[in-house]
Design an enzyme around this catalytic site. Structure first.
Site, short mmCIF file in Angstrom:
data_model
loop_
_atom_site.label_atom_id
_atom_site.label_comp_id
_atom_site.label_asym_id
_atom_site.label_seq_id
_atom_site.Cartn_x
_atom_site.Cartn_y
_atom_site.Cartn_z
N ASP A 64 0.83 -1.20 0.00
CA ASP A 64 0.00 0.00 0.00
C ASP A 64 0.87 1.26 0.00
O ASP A 64 0.61 2.22 -0.74
CB ASP A 64 -0.91 -0.02 1.22
CG ASP A 64 -1.80 1.21 1.31
OD1 ASP A 64 -2.63 1.41 0.41
OD2 ASP A 64 -1.64 1.98 2.28
N GLU A 132 -2.06 -5.45 -3.61
CA GLU A 132 -1.11 -4.66 -2.82
C GLU A 132 -0.01 -5.53 -2.25
O GLU A 132 1.17 -5.13 -2.23
CB GLU A 132 -1.86 -3.96 -1.68
CG GLU A 132 -2.78 -2.83 -2.14
CD GLU A 132 -3.48 -2.16 -0.99
OE1 GLU A 132 -3.89 -0.99 -1.15
OE2 GLU A 132 -3.63 -2.80 0.07
#
Length: 348
Positions: A64, A132
């Site tokens: 992320d 992610e």
């Protein structure tokens, strides 16, 4: 190093996984364990020798951060001169869970995820999280430049139109609320139903209500997602069905008309004051009349008293009677005698 990885590929134990990852990322893994961990959902509840959970959550956290950096860098270069707010909004649209979930589905990442069947209904979130985590694995295995190349060449150049995303409104609820405020239309999102699906996952159903008229319903695995879907369908209905839009404004007209009509007339203050003054005057007159009657009554009582007790005051003299000469001499002699007698008695 990449050539050596290609030469070793036919002899790899997980040959099919290597090939799949190469097609997705554009790089052959050096350490396959990173990527296996990135595809391991927490629902399988696997633990290592020390008893600690083994899943992709830590790699998801790292990926992320790397996505924010790489996408922010690309957006910064792609839109020269744009302000910070526009750049932040564009980056948020590119890295939001819905976008990453669709990318994971298109790239085939969701088919490689190891998870229990209970979480299969949450593929939109599970796929985005795995995407992610794979970025985090690529960062640890090949570094930042590899991540930048993956996002720029594989994602933004082939799968996502960055210009279209930048100028597209994806927050349907915000858009609908903005429309309702401009047109002064009341809006409400009501929870219609909340239940668990076959995999015991929570499901929410919300209805969008305009001017107390139900427009459309939306379903999702969170309240926010359900409301977004309801708002999206409502916006489509408002645009495609003029009659429905007219009914909303008709209901608005009726509501505002009722609000404008007075419930009762305003009180007449002047009349109230007059009535109050009239009351005080009447009260004062009554008091004076009562007092007058009391005086009259007392007078009548006195007159009644004179009539009842008939006394003759004719023999009562109010003035002293004039004495004769003889009476004056006698009185003087008496007074002189009393003085002499009183003196002798005092001597004795």
């Amino acid at each position: 190093m990449n050539i050596i990885d290609h030469l070793k590929l036919p002899f790899r134990k997980d040959k099919e996984l290597y090939i799949s990852l190469y097609k997705m990322l554009g790089f052959l893994p050096h350490d396959i364990s990173y990527y296996k961990l990135a595809l391991m959902h927490k629902s399988i509840a696997r633990r290592n020798e020390k008893g600690k959970p083994v899943n992709n959550e830590r790699l998801e956290f790292l990926g992320d951060a790397v996505l924010d950096a790489t996408v922010g860098h690309i957006v910064y270069e792609h839109f020269p001169g744009k302000r910070e707010g526009f750049l932040t909004n564009t980056r948020s649209k590119l890295v939001q869970r819905e976008t990453l979930g669709r990318l994971a589905e298109e790239m085939g990442i969701t088919r490689l995820i190891l998870s229990s069947g209970r979480s299969s209904s949450h593929n939109s979130y599970m796929g985005g999280n795995a995407f992610e985590a794979l970025v985090g694995a690529l960062y640890l295995d090949h570094g930042y430049d590899a991540c930048m190349a993956f996002i720029k060449k594989k994602i933004l150049s082939k799968m996502v139109n960055i210009d279209k995303v930048a100028y597209k409104e994806v927050n349907f609820k915000s858009k609908l609320i903005e429309w309702s405020q401009k047109n002064k239309v009341s809006i409400e999102f009501r929870c219609v139903k909340q239940y668990n699906d076959g995999n015991n996952s929570p499901v929410f159903e919300y209805a969008c209500v305009l001017e107390n008229i139900e427009a459309c319903q939306g379903k999702g695995f969170s309240k926010k997602e359900a409301q977004q879907h309801a708002a999206e369908e409502t916006l489509k209905k408002l645009r495609k069905q003029p009659k429905f839009c007219d009914s909303i404004f008709q209901a608005k007209t009726e509501r505002t008309k009722m609000e404008e009509e007075p419930v009762m007339a305003a009180p007449d203050i002047e009349k109230t004051i007059r009535e109050e003054q009239d009351f005080l005057i009447v009260k004062d007159m009554e008091t004076r009349t009562t007092e007058k009657n009391d005086v009259k009554t007392r007078t009548e009582r006195k007159e009644d008293t004179h009539e009842t007790f008939d006394i003759d005051f004719s023999d009562v003299q109010t003035e002293e009677k004039e004495m004769t000469r003889e009476e004056i001499i006698a009185a003087a002699e008496k007074a002189a005698f009393e003085d002499n007698g009183g003196t002798e008695a005092g001597k004795e």
